[in-house]
Design an enzyme around this catalytic site. Structure first.
Site, PDB file in Angstrom:
ATOM      1  N   CYS A 350       4.678  71.073   1.003  1.00  0.00           N
ATOM      2  CA  CYS A 350       4.879  70.810  -0.429  1.00  0.00           C
ATOM      3  C   CYS A 350       4.188  71.822  -1.345  1.00  0.00           C
ATOM      4  O   CYS A 350       4.833  72.315  -2.276  1.00  0.00           O
ATOM      5  CB  CYS A 350       4.484  69.387  -0.812  1.00  0.00           C
ATOM      6  SG  CYS A 350       4.074  68.269   0.506  1.00  0.00           S
ATOM      7  N   ARG A 379      -1.423  69.644  12.143  1.00  0.00           N
ATOM      8  CA  ARG A 379      -2.315  68.585  11.700  1.00  0.00           C
ATOM      9  C   ARG A 379      -3.221  68.202  12.849  1.00  0.00           C
ATOM     10  O   ARG A 379      -2.756  68.050  13.975  1.00  0.00           O
ATOM     11  CB  ARG A 379      -1.520  67.360  11.242  1.00  0.00           C
ATOM     12  CG  ARG A 379      -0.691  67.662  10.030  1.00  0.00           C
ATOM     13  CD  ARG A 379       0.118  66.474   9.582  1.00  0.00           C
ATOM     14  NE  ARG A 379       0.959  66.884   8.460  1.00  0.00           N
ATOM     15  CZ  ARG A 379       1.852  66.108   7.862  1.00  0.00           C
ATOM     16  NH1 ARG A 379       2.013  64.875   8.289  1.00  0.00           N
ATOM     17  NH2 ARG A 379       2.565  66.551   6.869  1.00  0.00           N
ATOM     18  N   GLN A 397       8.784  70.183  10.401  1.00  0.00           N
ATOM     19  CA  GLN A 397       9.449  69.202   9.543  1.00  0.00           C
ATOM     20  C   GLN A 397      10.762  69.795   9.044  1.00  0.00           C
ATOM     21  O   GLN A 397      10.822  70.968   8.701  1.00  0.00           O
ATOM     22  CB  GLN A 397       8.578  68.893   8.324  1.00  0.00           C
ATOM     23  CG  GLN A 397       7.291  68.185   8.650  1.00  0.00           C
ATOM     24  CD  GLN A 397       6.464  67.997   7.393  1.00  0.00           C
ATOM     25  OE1 GLN A 397       6.194  68.943   6.668  1.00  0.00           O
ATOM     26  NE2 GLN A 397       6.059  66.769   7.136  1.00  0.00           N
ATOM     27  N   ASP A 399      11.951  69.790   6.239  1.00  0.00           N
ATOM     28  CA  ASP A 399      11.403  69.439   4.941  1.00  0.00           C
ATOM     29  C   ASP A 399      12.281  69.951   3.799  1.00  0.00           C
ATOM     30  O   ASP A 399      12.982  70.945   3.955  1.00  0.00           O
ATOM     31  CB  ASP A 399      10.011  70.083   4.816  1.00  0.00           C
ATOM     32  CG  ASP A 399       9.081  69.238   3.991  1.00  0.00           C
ATOM     33  OD1 ASP A 399       9.539  68.223   3.445  1.00  0.00           O
ATOM     34  OD2 ASP A 399       7.895  69.600   3.901  1.00  0.00           O
ATOM     35  N   HIS A 401      12.036  69.859  -0.799  1.00  0.00           N
ATOM     36  CA  HIS A 401      11.477  69.300  -2.025  1.00  0.00           C
ATOM     37  C   HIS A 401      12.475  69.491  -3.143  1.00  0.00           C
ATOM     38  O   HIS A 401      12.978  70.590  -3.347  1.00  0.00           O
ATOM     39  CB  HIS A 401      10.128  69.946  -2.328  1.00  0.00           C
ATOM     40  CG  HIS A 401       9.112  69.619  -1.280  1.00  0.00           C
ATOM     41  ND1 HIS A 401       8.886  70.417  -0.176  1.00  0.00           N
ATOM     42  CD2 HIS A 401       8.322  68.531  -1.139  1.00  0.00           C
ATOM     43  CE1 HIS A 401       7.989  69.836   0.590  1.00  0.00           C
ATOM     44  NE2 HIS A 401       7.627  68.698   0.039  1.00  0.00           N
ATOM     45  N   LYS A 485       7.120  55.679  -0.721  1.00  0.00           N
ATOM     46  CA  LYS A 485       8.079  56.254   0.220  1.00  0.00           C
ATOM     47  C   LYS A 485       9.170  55.248   0.577  1.00  0.00           C
ATOM     48  O   LYS A 485       8.963  54.040   0.524  1.00  0.00           O
ATOM     49  CB  LYS A 485       7.394  56.623   1.555  1.00  0.00           C
ATOM     50  CG  LYS A 485       6.150  57.443   1.456  1.00  0.00           C
ATOM     51  CD  LYS A 485       5.716  57.926   2.830  1.00  0.00           C
ATOM     52  CE  LYS A 485       5.060  56.835   3.645  1.00  0.00           C
ATOM     53  NZ  LYS A 485       4.659  57.304   4.991  1.00  0.00           N
ATOM     54  N   HIS A 531      10.037  64.412  -2.106  1.00  0.00           N
ATOM     55  CA  HIS A 531       9.776  64.974  -0.774  1.00  0.00           C
ATOM     56  C   HIS A 531      10.725  64.253   0.167  1.00  0.00           C
ATOM     57  O   HIS A 531      10.845  63.042   0.084  1.00  0.00           O
ATOM     58  CB  HIS A 531       8.362  64.671  -0.280  1.00  0.00           C
ATOM     59  CG  HIS A 531       7.256  65.041  -1.206  1.00  0.00           C
ATOM     60  ND1 HIS A 531       6.304  65.965  -0.872  1.00  0.00           N
ATOM     61  CD2 HIS A 531       6.917  64.592  -2.439  1.00  0.00           C
ATOM     62  CE1 HIS A 531       5.426  66.067  -1.856  1.00  0.00           C
ATOM     63  NE2 HIS A 531       5.770  65.250  -2.821  1.00  0.00           N
TER      64      HIS A 531
END
Length: 661
Positions: A350, A379, A397, A399, A401, A485, A531
RNA sequence: GCCUCUUUAGCUCAGUGGUAGAGCAGCUCACUCGUAAUGAGCAGGUCGAGGGUUCAAGUCCCUUGAGAGGCUCCA
C-alpha cells in the site's frame, strides 16, 4: 426418576410447549428425558439435551414451571455439544484416576470434539502413549453408566471444595462467578465445577479417540502458565468414530503439502529459510496461469499494472503507521553500510502505491485510479505459525489499490466483489463465506483514524455487500488497523477456514500520505482508498485450490494437461512429434519418458491427476492419429492431433466461460 | 516465540547400546507389452547439525536446525 409422577395428578401440572406450538401437560418435576419417552422410545434413545425457554438443560433436570422446550439429538449442535462436554468430564475423571492431584482448567467443546486444559502433578510427563490407557479408562467408566448429577452450591462451598483439592485454576474461575449461580456436576468419583448441561449418565459414550496433546496457555494469555491440552472426540456409536477416522485419512491425502510435493509444485529448503517457498517449474506454470487470468480480468475492469521495489525506506512505513504498529514484530531494519540509511523489507504494497498516486497531481476526472501489482511481501511470522503454503514469511499478494472519490466508493467496492465472484466461480469455489470485519469498539487504541471515517467506511462495506446480495457474518475486532474489511473465507480439506479474498475500505492512509485530487469545484479533496486482493496471496490460494481439487485442477490450470504415452520405444519419435505440436498450440503436454524402456511405469498418483492420456502405437503412428483417454471417463476414440488440440482448447475456453461471458 | 511430537537413501518407512535395512524411485542388462506396477542385477546413507556419556551411540544426555499438531499472533 419417578415415572409415576406423571400419572399421579396429585402433583401440580405444568404446560410444555413444543417447537410446533403443540402443548402437553406433564406433572411438575418432569425431566427432558421423560418428555422424550412420552413421545417415542426412539426419541428417548436419541435425545441428548433439551432447551427450556431457550436455555440448554440437562435431560435429567426437573422442570417445575410452564416452558417452551426443544429436544436435541446428535444432529443438533446443542446435542453434540452436550455429548462432548460430558465426554470432557469423562476424560477428566479418567485422568484423575491415573494422575490424582491433577488440576483442571477449562474443558469446552470445539467444532469436532472437546479438549481439557489440565495441570498435571509435578514431574509427570504425558505422552501420546498415555492417551491409549486414558481412552480405555474412559470407555470403562462409560460402561459403568454413572449418573451425572447436577447440584447448585454456594460460592463459599465451591471455593472450599476446590481449595481442599488444591486446584488454583478452578478457584480462580470460581472467584469470578456470581454467588447463587454456581453449579457442580458429579459422576462416579469425579466432581467438577461446570455450568452444564450434561448427559444423564456416562453410558451414552460408546467410542472414544483422544486425538492430540498440545500446550496451551492458561486462559489464552502467554504470560500465564502453560497447561497441557488434551483433544478428544467421542461418538454414540463405534461406526461413527470409524467413519470419522476414515474422513481424516482422506483429508490427509488432499493435504496441499503432500500433493505439492508429489506433483512437484513447490518445495522448501532449510538453507533458504523456513516459511520461504520455492516454486518449482510445474507450480510456476500453475501460478502464472492464475496471474495471467487475473491480469486479464483486471484489465477489463480498468486496472493498471505497476511494479514497486521489495524494500522501502523506514520513513515510508512510519508515515503509513505500519512501523509503529508492527515494526517491533517484523523483519528488522536493513542498513546501508556507508550512509546509514534504513530500509525495511516491504511487508505490504500500500505505501508504495500511495507514492505512485502522489507522483503527479490528480483530477477528479482521473479517478478512480486502480493500481495493481503482484507484489511480493515479507512478514515475520512466529516460527510455530508457519504452515505449508498457507502461512509463510514471503508471499505474493495479488494486490491492488483503488483511489476514488466518495461518490465512486460504493460502486468501486461492488465491482471488486464482482471480481471475487468471477474468480470463485471460475475456480469452482462455491462454498465460501463472506465475513464483514469491523472494529472492536472496546479497543479503540488498536486502530488509527477518526470514528467518523470508520463509520463511513463500515457503512460503505455493509451497504455494498448488502446490495450485492451477499450473505455475510459480522465479526467485531477483525478489522485491519486502518480500516474495516470484507473477507472471503474458504474451507480446506480438514474443514479449517482460510481467508482468501479481502477487500478493505481505508480513509486513513490517504490522509497520512496527504493524497489529494482537484475536484470539479477546483478545491483539493482527499481520495478514499480500497485495498483488495481477490486471491489473498498466490501461495495461500494455490494451497486451498490444491486441497479443493485434490490436485485435479481445472484443465486450464493443470501444469500437465496431457501425457503422451508411446506404446514402445519405436513410437518415441511420433510421441515427440505429437508433444511438440500440442505445446505449440498452447496445450501443455509431456511425454512419459519413463516409458522409454517400456514396462508401464507411470505411477498412479501422478497419472490420475493428468486429465488426458494420448496413447500412440503402431496404428496411430501410421495414420497420424492419437488415441485419447480422458481421466475418469475412459476411451474417447482416435482423432488427429489438430482435432484433439481444437477439442481441448474448446474445453479450456468452456472452463473459463465465467470470465469470457 | 511457547507446549507436545517427529527427524534414518530421492520418496514412504523399519531398525529399543554391539557390522545401517526394506519397498518404491534411479542406473545397467534382458523383455517390445494398449496402461495400478515385467524380470535380473547395480548403485545410493558421515542416521538433520554440533557437543557429551560409554569399551562401543542411529539408539542415552545437552545445545541447535527443520517439519507436524496445538496455543498466542495474523498489516
Amino acid at each position: 426418576m419417578q415415572p409415576e409422577n406423571k400419572i399421579h395428578n396429585i402433583r401440580q401440572m405444568i404446560k410444555i410447549t413444543f417447537p410446533d406450538n403443540s402443548v402437553r401437560e406433564f406433572g411438575s418435576g418432569v425431566t427432558g428425558l421423560e418428555i422424550a419417552e412420552a413421545i417415542s422410545n426412539r426419541l428417548a434413545k436419541e435425545v441428548l439435551a433439551i432447551s427450556v425457554n431457550g436455555e440448554v438443560w440437562d435431560l435429567s433436570r426437573p422442570l417445575t414451571t410452564d416452558a417452551n422446550i426443544k429436544l436435541f439429538t446428535w444432529d443438533d449442535r446443542e446435542g453434540k455439544e452436550t455429548f462432548w462436554h460430558s465426554s470432557a468430564h469423562l476424560m477428566a475423571e479418567a485422568i484423575e484416576f491415573y494422575y490424582p492431584g491433577t488440576k483442571f482448567g477449562i474443558g469446552p467443546t470445539v467444532d469436532t470434539g472437546f479438549y481439557y486444559d489440565i495441570d498435571l502433578p509435578e514431574g509427570i510427563q504425558f505422552t501420546e502413549k498415555d492417551l491409549e490407557r486414558i481412552e480405555a479408562k474412559m470407555l470403562e467408566l462409560a460402561r459403568e453408566k454413572n449418573d451425572i448429577v447436577r447440584r447448585e452450591i454456594s460460592k463459599a462451598d465451591a471455593m472450599a471444595m476446590f481449595t481442599k483439592k488444591h486446584d488454583e485454576l478452578k478457584q480462580e474461575l470460581i472467584s469470578e462467578l456470581e454467588d447463587g449461580k454456581i453449579t457442580i456436576y458429579n459422576q462416579g468419583k469425579f466432581t467438577d465445577l461446570c455450568r452444564g448441561p450434561h448427559l444423564p449418565n456416562t453410558g451414552y459414550v460408546k467410542a472414544v479417540k483422544l486425538t492430540s496433546i498440545a500446550g496451551a496457555y492458561w486462559r489464552g494469555n502467554e504470560k500465564n502458565k502453560m497447561l497441557t491440552r488434551i483433544y478428544g472426540v467421542t461418538f454414540p456409536k463405534q461406526k461413527m468414530l470409524t467413519d470419522y477416522l476414515t474422513l481424516l485419512e482422506e483429508a490427509k491425502k488432499r493435504d496441499h503439502r503432500k500433493i505439492g510435493k508429489e506433483m512437484e509444485l513447490f518445495t522448501f529448503s532449510a538453507k533458504v529459510g523456513q516459511g520461504l517457498p520455492l516454486w518449482l517449474p510445474k507450480g510456476t506454470v500453475l501460478r502464472m496461469q492464475l496471474e495471467d487470468f487475473l491480469k486479464k480480468v483486471q484489465k477489463k475492469f480498468g486496472y493498471e499494472q505497476v511494479i514497486t521495489p521489495h524494500i522501502g525506506d523506514v520513513t515510508l512505513y512510519k508515515t503509513s503507521g505500519h512501523f509503529q504498529k508492527y515494526g517491533a514484530d517484523s523483519f528488522q531494519v536493513i542498513k546501508t553500510p556507508a550512509e546509514g540509511e534504513e530500509y525495511m523489507l516491504k511487508p505490504m504494497n500500500c505505501p508504495h502505491h500511495c507514492e505512485i498516486y502522489a507522483s503527479k497531481p490528480r483530477s477528479y476526472k482521473d479517478l478512480p485510479v486502480r493500481l495493481a501489482e503482484f507484489g511480493t511481501v515479507y512478514r515475520y511470522e512466529q516460527s510455530g505459525e508457519l504452515h505449508g503454503l498457507t502461512r509463510v514469511r514471503g508471499f505474493t499478494q495479488d494486490d491492488a489499490h483503488l483511489f476514488c472519490r466518495p461518490d465512486q466508493l460504493k460502486d468501486e467496492f461492488k465491482k471488486v466483489i464482482d471480481i471475487v465472484f468471477i474468480i470463485f466461480k471460475t475456480m469452482g469455489l462455491e462454498d465460501y463465506t463472506a465475513q464483514i470485519s469491523l472494529r472492536d469498539p472496546a479497543k479503540p487504541e488498536k486502530y488509527i483514524g477518526t470514528p467518523e471515517n470508520w463509520e463511513k467506511a463500515e457503512r460503505a462495506i455493509i451497504e455494498a455487500a448488502d446490495e450485492k446480495g451477499l450473505k455475510t457474518t459480522t465479526v467485531l475486532g477483525e478489522a485491519a488497523f486502518y480500516g474495516p474489511k470484507l473477507d472471503f473465507m474458504v474451507k480446506d480439506a480438514l474443514g479449517r477456514n482460510w481467508q482468501l479474498g479481502t477487500i478493505q475500505v481505508d480513509y486513513n492512509l490517504p490522509e497520512r500520505f496527504d493524497l489529494e485530487y482537484i475536484g470539479a469545484d477546483d478545491k483539493r479533496h482527499r481520495p478514499i482508498m480500497i485495498h483488495r486482493a481477490p486471491f489473498g496471496s498466490m501461495e495461500r490460494f494455490v494451497a486451498v485450490l490444491i486441497e479443493h481439487t485434490a490436485g485435479k485442477f481445472p484443465l486450464w490450470l493443470t501444469p500437465d494437461q496431457v501425457v503422451v504415452l508411446p506404446i514402445s520405444e519405436k513410437y518415441n519419435e511420433y510421441a515427440q512429434k505429437v508433444s511438440d505440436f500440442l505445446n505449440n498450440s498452447d496445450i501443455r503436454s509431456l511425454i512419459d519418458d519413463r516409458n522409454e524402456k517400456i514396462g508401464r511405469k507411470i505411477r498412479d498418483n501422478e497419472l490420475k491427476r493428468i486429465p488426458y492420456l494420448l496413447i500412440v502405437g503402431e496404428k496411430e503412428a501410421e495414420s497420424g492419429l492419437v488415441s485419447v483417454r480422458k481421466q475418469g471417463e475412459g476411451d474417447q476414440g482416435s482423432m488427429t492431433m489438430e482435432e484433439f488440440a481444437a477439442y481441448l482448447n474448446k474445453e479450456i475456453k468452456g472452463q473459463l466461460s465465467a470470465f469470457y461471458n
